[in-house]
Design an enzyme around this catalytic site. Structure first.
Site, short mmCIF file in Angstrom:
data_model
loop_
_atom_site.label_atom_id
_atom_site.label_comp_id
_atom_site.label_asym_id
_atom_site.label_seq_id
_atom_site.Cartn_x
_atom_site.Cartn_y
_atom_site.Cartn_z
CG ASP A 179 -6.24 2.33 2.43
OD1 ASP A 179 -6.77 2.50 3.53
OD2 ASP A 179 -5.54 1.33 2.13
CG ASP A 236 -1.00 4.05 -3.36
OD1 ASP A 236 -0.05 3.43 -2.86
OD2 ASP A 236 -1.71 4.86 -2.71
CD GLU A 241 -2.61 -1.75 -0.42
OE1 GLU A 241 -1.71 -2.38 0.15
OE2 GLU A 241 -2.70 -0.52 -0.38
CD GLU A 242 -3.54 0.64 -4.14
OE1 GLU A 242 -4.69 1.10 -4.14
OE2 GLU A 242 -2.76 0.75 -3.16
CG ASP A 276 1.14 -3.23 -0.45
OD1 ASP A 276 0.93 -2.28 -1.22
OD2 ASP A 276 1.22 -3.10 0.79
CG LEU A 292 4.24 2.83 -3.08
CD1 LEU A 292 5.65 2.40 -3.46
CD2 LEU A 292 3.89 4.12 -3.82
CG ASP A 293 3.95 -1.74 2.97
OD1 ASP A 293 2.79 -1.89 3.39
OD2 ASP A 293 4.93 -1.57 3.71
CD GLU A 320 -0.57 -4.72 3.52
OE1 GLU A 320 -0.18 -3.57 3.23
OE2 GLU A 320 -1.51 -4.91 4.31
P1 AHG Z 1 -0.27 0.59 2.59
O1 AHG Z 1 0.60 1.80 2.42
O2 AHG Z 1 0.04 -0.48 1.57
O3 AHG Z 1 -1.73 0.90 2.69
O4 AHG Z 1 0.16 -0.15 3.95
C1 AHG Z 1 0.30 0.58 5.14
C2 AHG Z 1 0.32 -0.37 6.28
C3 AHG Z 1 1.68 -0.96 6.64
O5 AHG Z 1 2.71 -0.72 5.80
C4 AHG Z 1 1.98 -0.40 7.99
O6 AHG Z 1 2.61 -1.32 8.81
C5 AHG Z 1 0.66 0.02 8.51
O7 AHG Z 1 -0.15 0.30 7.41
C6 AHG Z 1 0.80 1.25 9.35
O8 AHG Z 1 -0.39 1.54 9.93
P2 AHG Z 1 -0.49 2.59 11.15
O9 AHG Z 1 -0.28 3.93 10.51
O10 AHG Z 1 -1.87 2.36 11.66
O11 AHG Z 1 0.60 2.24 12.14
MN MN Z 2 0.83 -2.16 2.60
MN MN Z 3 0.00 -0.32 -0.65
#
Ligand code: AHG
Ligand code: MN
Ligand code: MN
Length: 283
Positions: free
Chosen positions: A41, A47, A70-71, A89, A91-92, A232
């Site tokens: 990502d 983040d 995560e980072e 995590d 910042l989710d 997560e």
């Molecule tokens: P993060 O921001 O820590 O990378 O996590 C994002 C995750 C989670 O929070 C969420 O349920 C999912 O990604 C959403 O994914 P989609 O956009 O594919 O639905």
């Molecule tokens: Mn997350």
């Molecule tokens: Mn995150």
């Protein structure tokens, strides 16, 4: 139950972290950094900043052996005599900060080796119009930040046997036939769609509204799902099961049965009240 002093230290650290992160979310730069994380990502500056805030505060604790983020590519040792591994995590839902949606942080607290069976507590924070925190050792407890900067206990959270909400993730065109028909059967029974794209906020909603289903299945573009086990999925599985709910990867009897083989390992995941998880397992 009276919390041990080491756990109290960890909870206090997470409270301080939540206040700091909520401040940087309000006024910090919303732009991208130039780096990407272990999952590939692209990282936001937020983040990285959130990760630094957490690392710096957890480093102050003697009871922390190491942290997994995560980072960060790999675990970071803190104190060789510490007994806890904290996987987080920072910042989710960070891809939603530009649209001003609620996001959060997730913490899994493992005593001893990094294994689901060693989870002794899980905590998450929500940065929405209010700052909230759910702390779970025996039972999930909701706290809310007040004007004076204190987290006040609100209530203990308990899932009903059956809920009304359906939070469905993953690319729909890649859903299996069985997943598609299970999701449709819930909507046919009157369930309402609730999905923001931040698992903290989506799972928080299902938990506070008494139940339902949150799912992120395997799809051809994410054959092992998207959500990461150590920081997560397992912390939320711990919280949902302690709230009287259930979890599965689609076939097993609990997400907590999955072994962590790699720090950034992912898994398909389903969290909910008992009724919906039975529906997932039995079709
Ligand atoms: P993060 O921001 O820590 O990378 O996590 C994002 C995750 C989670 O929070 C969420 O349920 C999912 O990604 C959403 O994914 P989609 O956009 O594919 O639905
Ligand atoms: Mn997350
Ligand atoms: Mn995150």
């Amino acid at each position: 139950m009276q919390k041990g002093y080491k756990m109290q230290e960890i909870i206090k650290a997470v409270q301080d972290i939540a206040i700091k992160i909520s401040e940087v979310l309000k006024y910090g730069d919303l732009g991208y950094a130039t780096s990407s994380n272990a999952t590939g990502d692209t990282q936001l500056k937020l983040d990285i900043l959130s990760d630094e805030i957490i690392e710096n505060r957890l480093k102050e604790l003697k009871c922390v052996n190491s942290i997994i983020s995560e980072e960060k590519e790999s675990p970071l040792s803190i104190d060789k005599d510490g007994e806890y591994i904290i996987a987080y995590d920072p910042l989710d839902g960070s891809s939603l900060v530009d649209v001003n949606f609620a996001v959060g942080s997730i913490f899994g607290i493992y005593k001893g080796a990094l294994d689901a069976k060693n989870l002794v507590a899980a905590i998450y924070t929500v940065y929405g119009p209010r700052v909230e925190m759910v702390v779970c050792e025996d039972k999930p407890e909701l706290f809310r930040l007040d004007r004076a900067g204190e987290f006040k206990f609100i209530k203990t959270l308990q899932l009903k046997e059956k809920g009304k909400l359906n939070a469905t993730g993953g690319t729909q065109k890649g859903w299996s036939d069985s997943h598609r028909s299970m999701i449709k059967s819930l909507f046919d029974d009157g369930y309402r769609l609730r999905y923001s794209g931040a698992m903290v906020s989506d799972l928080h909603q299902v938990l506070l509204k008494g139940g339902g289903l949150f799912s992120y299945p395997a799809t051809p573009d994410a054959p092992n799902g998207k959500l990461r086990l150590a920081f997560e999925v397992l912390p939320f599985a711990y919280i949902y099961e302690k709230a009287g709910g259930a979890t599965t990867n689609g076939v097993n009897s609990s997400l907590l049965d999955i072994k962590i083989e790699q720090t950034h390992q992912t898994t398909p995941c389903y969290f909910g009240s008992k009724f919906e998880i039975d529906r997932v397992r039995n079709g």
